[in-house]
Design a protein around this motif. Structure first.
Motif, PDB file in Angstrom:
ATOM      1  N   LYS A  36      19.268 -45.702  81.687  1.00 28.48           N
ATOM      2  CA  LYS A  36      18.906 -47.108  80.010  1.00 28.48           C
ATOM      3  C   LYS A  36      17.510 -47.768  80.865  1.00 28.48           C
ATOM      4  O   LYS A  36      16.978 -47.398  82.178  1.00 28.48           O
ATOM      5  CB  LYS A  36      18.979 -48.293  80.567  1.00 28.48           C
ATOM      6  CG  LYS A  36      20.708 -48.030  80.114  1.00 28.48           C
ATOM      7  CD  LYS A  36      21.559 -49.383  80.747  1.00 28.48           C
ATOM      8  CE  LYS A  36      23.393 -49.490  79.514  1.00 28.48           C
ATOM      9  NZ  LYS A  36      23.977 -49.736  80.273  1.00 28.48           N
ATOM     10  N   ALA A  37      16.838 -48.076  79.857  1.00 30.14           N
ATOM     11  CA  ALA A  37      14.914 -48.403  80.289  1.00 30.14           C
ATOM     12  C   ALA A  37      15.107 -49.306  81.093  1.00 30.14           C
ATOM     13  O   ALA A  37      15.344 -50.637  81.033  1.00 30.14           O
ATOM     14  CB  ALA A  37      14.191 -49.113  79.264  1.00 30.14           C
ATOM     15  N   THR A  38      13.616 -49.804  81.991  1.00 28.29           N
ATOM     16  CA  THR A  38      13.217 -50.558  83.662  1.00 28.29           C
ATOM     17  C   THR A  38      12.638 -51.346  81.871  1.00 28.29           C
ATOM     18  O   THR A  38      12.312 -51.021  81.121  1.00 28.29           O
ATOM     19  CB  THR A  38      12.593 -50.170  83.282  1.00 28.29           C
ATOM     20  OG1 THR A  38      11.638 -49.057  83.704  1.00 28.29           O
ATOM     21  CG2 THR A  38      13.645 -48.735  84.888  1.00 28.29           C
ATOM     22  N   GLN A  39      12.475 -52.521  82.292  1.00 31.08           N
ATOM     23  CA  GLN A  39      11.020 -53.618  82.012  1.00 31.08           C
ATOM     24  C   GLN A  39       9.967 -53.136  81.878  1.00 31.08           C
ATOM     25  O   GLN A  39       9.184 -52.374  81.712  1.00 31.08           O
ATOM     26  CB  GLN A  39      11.256 -54.570  82.762  1.00 31.08           C
ATOM     27  CG  GLN A  39      10.573 -56.213  81.895  1.00 31.08           C
ATOM     28  CD  GLN A  39      10.708 -57.501  83.311  1.00 31.08           C
ATOM     29  OE1 GLN A  39      10.714 -57.107  84.246  1.00 31.08           O
ATOM     30  NE2 GLN A  39      10.821 -58.308  82.215  1.00 31.08           N
ATOM     31  N   GLY A  40      10.246 -53.277  79.908  1.00 34.09           N
ATOM     32  CA  GLY A  40       9.106 -52.309  79.672  1.00 34.09           C
ATOM     33  C   GLY A  40       8.486 -50.977  79.078  1.00 34.09           C
ATOM     34  O   GLY A  40       7.634 -50.606  79.055  1.00 34.09           O
ATOM     35  N   VAL A  43      12.471 -45.777  77.103  1.00 35.18           N
ATOM     36  CA  VAL A  43      14.076 -44.302  77.539  1.00 35.18           C
ATOM     37  C   VAL A  43      14.938 -44.832  77.029  1.00 35.18           C
ATOM     38  O   VAL A  43      15.336 -45.848  78.117  1.00 35.18           O
ATOM     39  CB  VAL A  43      13.160 -44.034  78.945  1.00 35.18           C
ATOM     40  CG1 VAL A  43      13.865 -42.717  79.127  1.00 35.18           C
ATOM     41  CG2 VAL A  43      11.330 -44.167  79.423  1.00 35.18           C
ATOM     42  N   ALA A  44      15.769 -43.952  77.123  1.00 30.98           N
ATOM     43  CA  ALA A  44      16.998 -43.548  76.870  1.00 30.98           C
ATOM     44  C   ALA A  44      17.660 -41.918  76.717  1.00 30.98           C
ATOM     45  O   ALA A  44      16.637 -41.466  76.542  1.00 30.98           O
ATOM     46  CB  ALA A  44      17.569 -44.058  75.350  1.00 30.98           C
ATOM     47  N   ALA A  62      16.357 -36.520  76.936  1.00 32.86           N
ATOM     48  CA  ALA A  62      15.839 -38.456  76.936  1.00 32.86           C
ATOM     49  C   ALA A  62      14.402 -38.049  76.278  1.00 32.86           C
ATOM     50  O   ALA A  62      14.692 -37.197  75.984  1.00 32.86           O
ATOM     51  CB  ALA A  62      15.635 -38.663  78.661  1.00 32.86           C
ATOM     52  N   SER A  63      14.871 -39.222  75.497  1.00 35.90           N
ATOM     53  CA  SER A  63      13.630 -39.583  74.633  1.00 35.90           C
ATOM     54  C   SER A  63      12.781 -41.321  74.911  1.00 35.90           C
ATOM     55  O   SER A  63      13.664 -41.612  75.971  1.00 35.90           O
ATOM     56  CB  SER A  63      14.371 -40.360  73.532  1.00 35.90           C
ATOM     57  OG  SER A  63      14.919 -41.023  73.893  1.00 35.90           O
ATOM     58  N   GLY A  64      11.097 -41.058  75.045  1.00 34.40           N
ATOM     59  CA  GLY A  64      11.017 -42.533  74.866  1.00 34.40           C
ATOM     60  C   GLY A  64      10.106 -42.164  76.565  1.00 34.40           C
ATOM     61  O   GLY A  64       9.404 -43.458  76.891  1.00 34.40           O
TER      62      GLY A  64
END
Length: 171
Positions: A36-40, A43-44, A62-64
């Motif tokens: 799960k992406a951190t704030q800002g 990423v997934a 992973a992407s993002g």
């Protein structure tokens, strides 16, 4: 009814045989972390851990991410609740060793090969680790960092901010 009871020992024996062979029961051991992406960040993905004998296979999708290298580590706590994933603590390092390349005598148990994202920010990577097992990592978290790992700077490898976090759970 008697025929049914005669079959049960045969089924049990076949099941036991299916789990034997190279790696025995550990050949099927596994865990997974949903990233799960951190704030800002955006990423997934997921990280799957599979034990194959004395080797731990780590499969990451992973992407993002930004294109290029990203530090990738197992951290000491299975907690991704903080917006910046600081709740995951530091690198998993039960032996108190310096940060370094995975598999070297001087490295954290949680040090893993850095991830390399393609031009679109995607990673699909498989790594093989020795000296650790899937059971060592269950209940910990996996972190992807913003930048590459220099494998020298103590204690983190100068990898930058945490961009994704996932809790490692038995599968």
């Amino acid at each position: 009814m008697k025929k049914m009871w005669l079959c049960l020992p045969i089924v049990a024996a076949l099941s036991a045989c299916a789990g034997s062979g190279a790696g025995g029961a550990n050949a099927m051991a596994g865990a997974e972390a949903v990233l799960k992406a951190t704030q800002g960040n955006s990423v997934a993905g997921s990280v799957v851990f599979r034990q194959e004998g004395n080797t731990l296979v780590v499969m990451t999708q992973a992407s993002g991410l930004t294109p290029g290298a990203h530090g990738f580590h197992v951290h000491e706590f299975g907690d991704c609740s903080a917006p910046d994933a600081s709740s995951a603590g530091g690198h998993f390092n039960p032996m108190g060793k310096p940060h370094g390349k995975p598999g070297q005598a001087d490295s954290h148990a949680g040090d893993m090969p850095e991830l390399v994202a393609d031009a679109k920010g995607n990673v699909r990577q498989m790594d093989r680790l020795t000296g650790v097992s899937v059971n060592d990592f269950i209940g910990k978290s996996v972190i992807i960092h913003a930048g590459g790992d220099d494998y020298k700077t103590q204690p983190t490898g100068n990898s930058g901010a945490r961009v994704a976090c996932g809790v490692i759970a038995a599968k």
